[in-house]
Design an enzyme around this catalytic site. Sequence first.
Site, PDB file in Angstrom:
ATOM      1  NE  ARG A   1      -3.609  -1.893   2.570  1.00  0.00           N
ATOM      2  CZ  ARG A   1      -4.689  -2.179   1.876  1.00  0.00           C
ATOM      3  NH1 ARG A   1      -5.177  -1.327   1.011  1.00  0.00           N
ATOM      4  NH2 ARG A   1      -5.298  -3.338   2.025  1.00  0.00           N
TER       5      ARG A   1
ATOM      6  CE  LYS B   1       4.141 -20.472  12.377  1.00  0.00           C
ATOM      7  NZ  LYS B   1       3.712 -19.879  13.564  1.00  0.00           N
TER       8      LYS B   1
ATOM      9  CG  HIS C   1      10.445 -20.714   9.653  1.00  0.00           C
ATOM     10  ND1 HIS C   1       9.380 -20.528  10.484  1.00  0.00           N
ATOM     11  CD2 HIS C   1      11.535 -20.681  10.451  1.00  0.00           C
ATOM     12  CE1 HIS C   1       9.805 -20.378  11.723  1.00  0.00           C
ATOM     13  NE2 HIS C   1      11.119 -20.471  11.736  1.00  0.00           N
TER      14      HIS C   1
ATOM     15  CE  LYS D   1      14.066 -23.420  12.200  1.00  0.00           C
ATOM     16  NZ  LYS D   1      14.767 -22.192  12.508  1.00  0.00           N
TER      17      LYS D   1
ATOM     18  CD  GLU E   1      10.421 -19.304  20.198  1.00  0.00           C
ATOM     19  OE1 GLU E   1      10.877 -18.531  19.346  1.00  0.00           O
ATOM     20  OE2 GLU E   1       9.212 -19.467  20.386  1.00  0.00           O
TER      21      GLU E   1
ATOM     22  CG  HIS F   1       7.217 -24.321  13.757  1.00  0.00           C
ATOM     23  ND1 HIS F   1       7.074 -24.100  12.410  1.00  0.00           N
ATOM     24  CD2 HIS F   1       7.270 -23.086  14.324  1.00  0.00           C
ATOM     25  CE1 HIS F   1       7.034 -22.794  12.189  1.00  0.00           C
ATOM     26  NE2 HIS F   1       7.151 -22.162  13.334  1.00  0.00           N
TER      27      HIS F   1
ATOM     28  CE  LYS G   1       6.698 -17.166  21.306  1.00  0.00           C
ATOM     29  NZ  LYS G   1       7.622 -17.104  20.149  1.00  0.00           N
TER      30      LYS G   1
HETATM   31  C1  BG6 Z   1       7.402 -18.661  14.289  1.00  0.00           C
HETATM   32  C2  BG6 Z   1       6.552 -18.284  15.478  1.00  0.00           C
HETATM   33  O1  BG6 Z   1       6.658 -19.455  13.400  1.00  0.00           O
HETATM   34  O2  BG6 Z   1       8.533 -19.388  14.710  1.00  0.00           O
HETATM   35  C3  BG6 Z   1       7.383 -17.525  16.494  1.00  0.00           C
HETATM   36  O3  BG6 Z   1       5.450 -17.519  15.054  1.00  0.00           O
HETATM   37  C4  BG6 Z   1       8.638 -18.275  16.837  1.00  0.00           C
HETATM   38  O4  BG6 Z   1       6.613 -17.261  17.654  1.00  0.00           O
HETATM   39  C5  BG6 Z   1       9.384 -18.685  15.585  1.00  0.00           C
HETATM   40  O5  BG6 Z   1       9.453 -17.431  17.636  1.00  0.00           O
HETATM   41  C6  BG6 Z   1      10.538 -19.571  15.898  1.00  0.00           C
HETATM   42  O6  BG6 Z   1      11.297 -19.753  14.739  1.00  0.00           O
HETATM   43  P1  BG6 Z   1      12.851 -20.052  14.826  1.00  0.00           P
HETATM   44  O7  BG6 Z   1      13.279 -20.289  13.427  1.00  0.00           O
HETATM   45  O8  BG6 Z   1      13.483 -18.871  15.469  1.00  0.00           O
HETATM   46  O9  BG6 Z   1      12.958 -21.281  15.689  1.00  0.00           O
END
Ligand code: BG6
Length: 483
Positions: A49, A151, A181, A185, A219, A243, A341
């Site tokens: 936009r 996602k 993603h 990896k 994390e 994941h 988290k």
């Molecule tokens: C994302 C989540 O898909 O993956 C995040 O939305 C998360 O909350 C992240 O922190 C973790 O990805 P990576 O590659 O840092 O393990």
Amino acid sequence: MTLKVPDNQTIVIFGATGDLTGRKLLPALYNLFVQSLLPQDFAVVGYSRTEMSTDEFREHQAANVAKYSRTGLDPEAWERFAAHLDYMAGGFEPEAAMHPLAQHLEEVDAAIRGGGRRMFYCAVPPSLFPKIATRLGEEGLNLGGRIVMEKPFGFDLASARELNRQLHEVFDENQIYRIDHYLGKETVQNILVLRFANGMFEPIWNRRYVKQVQIDVAEELGIEGRGKFYEEAGAMRDIVQNHVMQLLAFVTMEPPARFDAESIRDEKVKLLRSVPPVRRRERDLVRGQYVAGVVRGVLVPGYREEIDVDPESITETFVAIRLRVENWRWAGVPIVVRTGKRLARSATQITISFAAAPHLLFEESGLDLPGPNNLCIRVQPNEGISLSFDAKEPGPEMRIGQVQMDFEYEKSFMTKPAEAYERLLHDVMVEDHTLFMRADEIERAWEIVEPVLERLPPDPYFAGSWGPERAKELVSPYQWHLR
Ligand code: BG6
């Protein structure tokens, strides 16, 4: 494996001024360019936009690449790469809103030898996916085009089905690339190599020898200013449905008939069908939410004090679940997963714990055995694989200690694994679906978590800890490998 140079094409990025584009997509495209893994002739058209000129767009992205690219930014390479970047301001409403883009793409493609192959990357909030698909369809841009999105795919089973239905109105399944993603990896892909290229693991990769599988996605980070998103998602939707399910499928699926996208995806779906939906019993499920605590020496606020979070929120920032895989290979083996988290440390790893020796000679002589043999796949950080086993400690007395055999990517291959997005963008360009999720896979993953999506008050845990105490009971008689 040397990667193929893709055919000439145009890459359109929706949401081109956003975070995902700046942090991940542009740095990945730039690094592919540096490695000569982009097509000989290509264009990247940013669409968003915000009004800005192509020059401003290039400048804005140069700053992003300098900041986020794993190889930094080389001014000379950037100049050559930036010449392929183009920008157009526009939206997705009302009907025919994308007509100017369609016209522009005709011009762009005319300048590309053998032009006309197109990828549309939706780096926008998921609520816009169906709208973008509809607009592309109106302009006939769906014909032969590929659509890429990330996602979350839906919010629950019903909405995921609806999203798939809407996409299928415009695109065939083989034109759709759904990104998780984690599949990009290196270490996740290496799970398949570990299992299916080595004869020694297959005979013991089953219920007879494996006593527990742990999947940990821990994390240190909190929700990083994404309160609005996280309040809706929670750990179950943010990490477990996608994941974790992908990691689970790679670790436990049967060998595919061939190493191609459909064979692999068929096996993953078959595996997920053997996983019964999560039970809501206390001994199968722990939900937690962090309260203020100390992470690496720094006092951090609790989840309810984060920006855009309801002060009485019951969103879970931690879950530990005991899953089962009901098939011949895995019946009776607990698969425990944990994600959270603000835990003590950031690490994603999978631990396979093997059965004890059938006759414990040393136990009879009063010796303590340190624990099971564990094969630990470190997805990140410190990517690699280690195997722990018992050994005699040196000295006149018979003492047993646990030792490690360790493989580290960086040491063995003298290189750092590439960024997931490089691999994934490249695969879309060469139309390889192996690392992307199929509609049926996503829907099955939702079915598994569906019974526990409903919010219930979570157990509090201190930021910087390993989550609620009760999570320890889920892995009993073992301990969490990551601690
Ligand atoms: C994302 C989540 O898909 O993956 C995040 O939305 C998360 O909350 C992240 O922190 C973790 O990805 P990576 O590659 O840092 O393990």
